[in-house]
Design a protein around this motif. Structure first.
Motif, PDB file in Angstrom:
ATOM      1  N   LEU A  56     -41.671  28.681 108.006  1.00  0.00           N
ATOM      2  CA  LEU A  56     -42.986  29.079 107.482  1.00  0.00           C
ATOM      3  C   LEU A  56     -43.169  28.569 106.049  1.00  0.00           C
ATOM      4  CD1 LEU A  56     -43.230  32.727 108.839  1.00  0.00           C
ATOM      5  CD2 LEU A  56     -44.722  30.815 109.452  1.00  0.00           C
TER       6      LEU A  56
ATOM      7  N   ALA B 208     -38.331  44.588 107.848  1.00  0.00           N
ATOM      8  CA  ALA B 208     -39.016  44.825 109.116  1.00  0.00           C
ATOM      9  C   ALA B 208     -39.651  46.207 109.114  1.00  0.00           C
ATOM     10  CB  ALA B 208     -38.032  44.708 110.280  1.00  0.00           C
ATOM     11  N   TYR B 209     -38.821  47.243 108.980  1.00  0.00           N
ATOM     12  CA  TYR B 209     -39.384  48.597 108.984  1.00  0.00           C
ATOM     13  C   TYR B 209     -38.346  49.541 108.434  1.00  0.00           C
ATOM     14  CZ  TYR B 209     -41.822  52.783 110.509  1.00  0.00           C
ATOM     15  OH  TYR B 209     -42.491  53.966 110.545  1.00  0.00           O
TER      16      TYR B 209
ATOM     17  N   ASN C 141     -39.007  52.965 106.021  1.00  0.00           N
ATOM     18  CA  ASN C 141     -39.906  53.660 105.106  1.00  0.00           C
ATOM     19  C   ASN C 141     -39.320  53.865 103.733  1.00  0.00           C
ATOM     20  OD1 ASN C 141     -42.322  53.951 106.254  1.00  0.00           O
ATOM     21  ND2 ASN C 141     -41.808  55.835 107.360  1.00  0.00           N
TER      22      ASN C 141
ATOM     23  N   LEU D  15     -43.603  41.736 105.151  1.00  0.00           N
ATOM     24  CA  LEU D  15     -43.095  42.440 106.321  1.00  0.00           C
ATOM     25  C   LEU D  15     -42.839  41.479 107.468  1.00  0.00           C
ATOM     26  CD1 LEU D  15     -45.584  45.434 106.154  1.00  0.00           C
ATOM     27  CD2 LEU D  15     -43.133  45.536 105.679  1.00  0.00           C
ATOM     28  N   LYS D  16     -41.809  41.788 108.257  1.00  0.00           N
ATOM     29  CA  LYS D  16     -41.540  41.023 109.472  1.00  0.00           C
ATOM     30  C   LYS D  16     -42.229  41.701 110.646  1.00  0.00           C
ATOM     31  CE  LYS D  16     -36.735  39.916 108.320  1.00  0.00           C
ATOM     32  NZ  LYS D  16     -35.372  40.169 108.782  1.00  0.00           N
ATOM     33  N   PRO D  17     -42.830  41.027 111.574  1.00  0.00           N
ATOM     34  CA  PRO D  17     -43.001  39.574 111.603  1.00  0.00           C
ATOM     35  C   PRO D  17     -43.905  39.111 110.462  1.00  0.00           C
ATOM     36  CG  PRO D  17     -44.268  40.608 113.371  1.00  0.00           C
ATOM     37  CD  PRO D  17     -43.438  41.676 112.759  1.00  0.00           C
ATOM     38  N   ILE D  18     -43.542  37.964 109.892  1.00  0.00           N
ATOM     39  CA  ILE D  18     -44.220  37.514 108.680  1.00  0.00           C
ATOM     40  C   ILE D  18     -45.595  36.934 109.006  1.00  0.00           C
ATOM     41  CG2 ILE D  18     -44.092  35.860 106.769  1.00  0.00           C
ATOM     42  CD1 ILE D  18     -40.974  36.076 107.186  1.00  0.00           C
ATOM     43  N   ASN D  19     -46.565  37.360 108.221  1.00  0.00           N
ATOM     44  CA  ASN D  19     -47.904  36.782 108.327  1.00  0.00           C
ATOM     45  C   ASN D  19     -48.008  35.708 107.246  1.00  0.00           C
ATOM     46  OD1 ASN D  19     -50.660  36.449 107.396  1.00  0.00           O
ATOM     47  ND2 ASN D  19     -51.199  38.069 108.831  1.00  0.00           N
ATOM     48  N   PHE D  20     -48.377  34.462 107.621  1.00  0.00           N
ATOM     49  CA  PHE D  20     -48.291  33.382 106.622  1.00  0.00           C
ATOM     50  C   PHE D  20     -49.245  33.590 105.447  1.00  0.00           C
ATOM     51  CE2 PHE D  20     -50.864  31.400 110.082  1.00  0.00           C
ATOM     52  CZ  PHE D  20     -52.047  31.199 109.388  1.00  0.00           C
ATOM     53  N   ASN D  21     -50.346  34.320 105.677  1.00  0.00           N
ATOM     54  CA  ASN D  21     -51.250  34.590 104.556  1.00  0.00           C
ATOM     55  C   ASN D  21     -50.580  35.498 103.518  1.00  0.00           C
ATOM     56  OD1 ASN D  21     -53.542  33.115 105.379  1.00  0.00           O
ATOM     57  ND2 ASN D  21     -53.934  34.677 106.941  1.00  0.00           N
TER      58      ASN D  21
ATOM     59  N   ASN E  32     -61.683  51.185  96.276  1.00  0.00           N
ATOM     60  CA  ASN E  32     -60.280  50.812  96.392  1.00  0.00           C
ATOM     61  C   ASN E  32     -59.548  50.824  95.046  1.00  0.00           C
ATOM     62  OD1 ASN E  32     -61.838  48.701  95.706  1.00  0.00           O
ATOM     63  ND2 ASN E  32     -60.867  47.205  97.045  1.00  0.00           N
TER      64      ASN E  32
ATOM     65  N   THR F  34     -55.508  52.026  96.351  1.00  0.00           N
ATOM     66  CA  THR F  34     -56.291  53.152  96.856  1.00  0.00           C
ATOM     67  C   THR F  34     -55.565  54.482  96.617  1.00  0.00           C
ATOM     68  OG1 THR F  34     -55.289  53.068  99.036  1.00  0.00           O
ATOM     69  CG2 THR F  34     -57.249  51.723  98.685  1.00  0.00           C
TER      70      THR F  34
ATOM     71  N   ASP G  57     -49.268  58.649  99.452  1.00  0.00           N
ATOM     72  CA  ASP G  57     -48.036  58.304 100.170  1.00  0.00           C
ATOM     73  C   ASP G  57     -46.820  58.315  99.244  1.00  0.00           C
ATOM     74  OD1 ASP G  57     -49.019  58.002 102.641  1.00  0.00           O
ATOM     75  OD2 ASP G  57     -48.938  55.809 102.702  1.00  0.00           O
TER      76      ASP G  57
END
Lengths: 250, 239
Positions: A21, A83-84, A86, A101-107, A168, A185, A191
């Motif tokens: 990527l 990946a995950y 918390n 985060l995995k799976p990686i989003n290229f944006n 936001n 936000t 959280d």
């Protein structure tokens, strides 16, 4: 600009996928090595002196956070890859450090690399990582990273009196009438802060119960805070807020 | 003697009133606990229906199909939506309510995935006077209605398929409408012999309990249109 980088991930597919990527979406990133454990990563960092480390957190043996403890001065940038988990993501977000985060989003990958590139160009120190380390080693008095206009402020959680959401953005009110406007936000703050005795009293208010000085029944319930601000409690949250107030005093 | 009787009677009356009051309080407490438990149950059912195997594996199948066709970029983006959706459902599973912005983001990802399976157009419009980040809604509020619109309304339709979600301000309330131009409820029932709309029934019950608990009115109506179906959800203002 070229950025000397390494990838640390115990899984082969994780390393290969990220490398692929980076090659197609971030040509400025030059990979000078891959490591499959914290141990091999330490050696690689010492030898190659990368500017940027892509660091997986969950690995057998020592984890990604522990890698950082091996360096007295961290003079490289870090983008966490996870990946995950918390607990880990919370710690990273708390310090306003960069992660994907995995799976990686290229944006998301591109955005994170751009942010880091800017810091490297300006030769800015990566204070988030230092603060992350500090929070992990001294969990009693954490400092939270608040990204404001052009910088990140680190504030002791116990000094935050209350937060107010507006679209936001979130207004952070500190004691002594200080105030910050942060581009995150209110939900994100809820959280992160709910385990430090913060409670949502209203759709747009988050209050630190440690700063409550009085509760009055006027207008269906109002909290007076240490900076003399008065915060309204919504009807649907009243029971819960009063319950939490009782337990926090006890 | 008389005084003693009067005193005894008064004590007895006080005891009886005390007992009744105590019983009433216990019963109220019990009802509150019962409400809480049922609400929790309904939230879990909502999560389970979002995570239903049919949806999960068919979504993965659509992504596999994209890989098969060498559409790497599309596969990548759909996989991101898929991961994002599952992540949100997992994260929100412990929450009774989420922000409207989070709920709409989840619905967008859900629609992106379903679009791949059923090929329809959709739009999500939010009135700019609404602060979606600071408006709270029950978690997974919209999903059962959107799923109904797609699976029962649009799936069996030929020609142009369209779904629209509008979020507007109506006096002090927030009005959310879900409109599809599908085959309508009557035709859907004829095709599908099995029970449909279980998810929406459960959501109705959830809104009812929330209404009792919060003392604020939720409203839910479904209307048959000339072409398709319209669902209206009115959320009370947080006072």
């Amino acid at each position: 600009m070229q950025i000397k980088s390494i990838i640390v991930d115990d899984e082969k597919h994780g390393r290969e996928n990220l490398a692929g990527l980076l090659e197609s979406h971030c040509p400025e990133v030059i990979l000078v090595g891959l490591a499959n454990s914290v141990k091999s990563a330490i050696q690689l960092i010492k030898n190659e002196k990368p500017q940027l480390v892509f660091l997986d957190i969950e690995m057998p043996g020592e984890n990604g956070f522990q890698l950082l403890e091996h360096f007295a001065d961290i003079n490289f940038e870090v983008i966490f890859v996870t990946a995950y988990d918390n607990y880990a993501i919370k710690a990273i977000r708390f310090s306003a450090a960069d992660y994907i985060l995995k799976p990686i989003n290229f944006n998301e990958l591109k955005t994170a690399v751009e942010k880091v590139t800017k810091r490297i160009q300006k030769k800015e120190e990566n204070r988030q990582i230092r603060e992350l380390n500090r929070n992990i080693l001294q969990p009693d008095n954490p400092r939270i990273g608040l990204p404001t206009n052009d910088r990140i402020e680190f504030v002791e959680v116990k000094k935050i009196v209350h937060c107010k959401g507006e679209s936001n953005y979130t207004h952070i009110y500190l004691h002594e009438k200080k105030h910050l406007l942060v581009a995150k936000t209110l939900v994100e703050f809820e959280d992160l802060l709910k385990e430090y005795s913060f409670v949502r009293t209203h759709k747009s208010h988050l209050v630190n119960l440690k700063h409550v000085v009085a509760y009055s029944k006027t207008d269906g319930g109002t909290l007076e805070l240490s900076n003399s601000d008065k915060i309204f409690i919504s009807r649907r949250r009243k029971d819960e807020v009063l319950q939490m107030l009782k337990t926090s005093i006890a | 003697m008389q005084i003693i009787i009067v005193v005894l009677l008064s004590i007895l009356t006080i005891l009886i009133i005390g007992l009744l009051l105590w019983k009433w309080r216990v019963r109220r407490q019990f009802r509150k606990e019962e409400q809480k438990r049922r609400l929790r149950e309904l939230e879990l059912t909502a999560i389970r229906s979002q995570m239903n195997p049919h949806f999960l594996f068919n979504s993965l199948n659509s992504v596999q199909n994209l890989v098969q066709q060498n559409k790497g970029r599309e596969a990548h983006l759909y996989l991101s939506d898929f991961a994002g959706l599952i992540r949100k459902v997992l994260n929100n599973s412990e929450k009774e309510e989420v922000s409207l912005a989070e709920e709409l983001e989840l619905i967008r990802q859900y629609l992106n995935l379903e679009k791949l399976r059923f090929d329809f157009e959709f739009e999500v419009l939010v009135d700019e006077t609404i602060d979606a980040h600071n408006t709270q809604v029950p978690s997974l509020l919209l999903q059962p209605f959107v799923e109904n619109a797609i699976v029962h309304g649009l799936q069996n339709k030929r020609g142009e398929k369209h779904l629209k979600i509008d979020v507007m301000k109506k006096d002090a309330f927030v009005l959310i409408t879900i409109t599809d131009n599908g085959i309508g409820r009557k035709a859907a029932k004829e095709i599908q012999q099995q029970k449909n709309g279980k998810g929406t029934k459960l959501m109705k019950e959830r809104l009812n309990i929330l209404q009792q608990k919060q003392g604020e009115k939720y409203k839910l109506t479904t209307t048959d249109l000339e072409e398709g179906t319209l669902v209206e959800i009115v959320l009370p203002e947080e006072k």
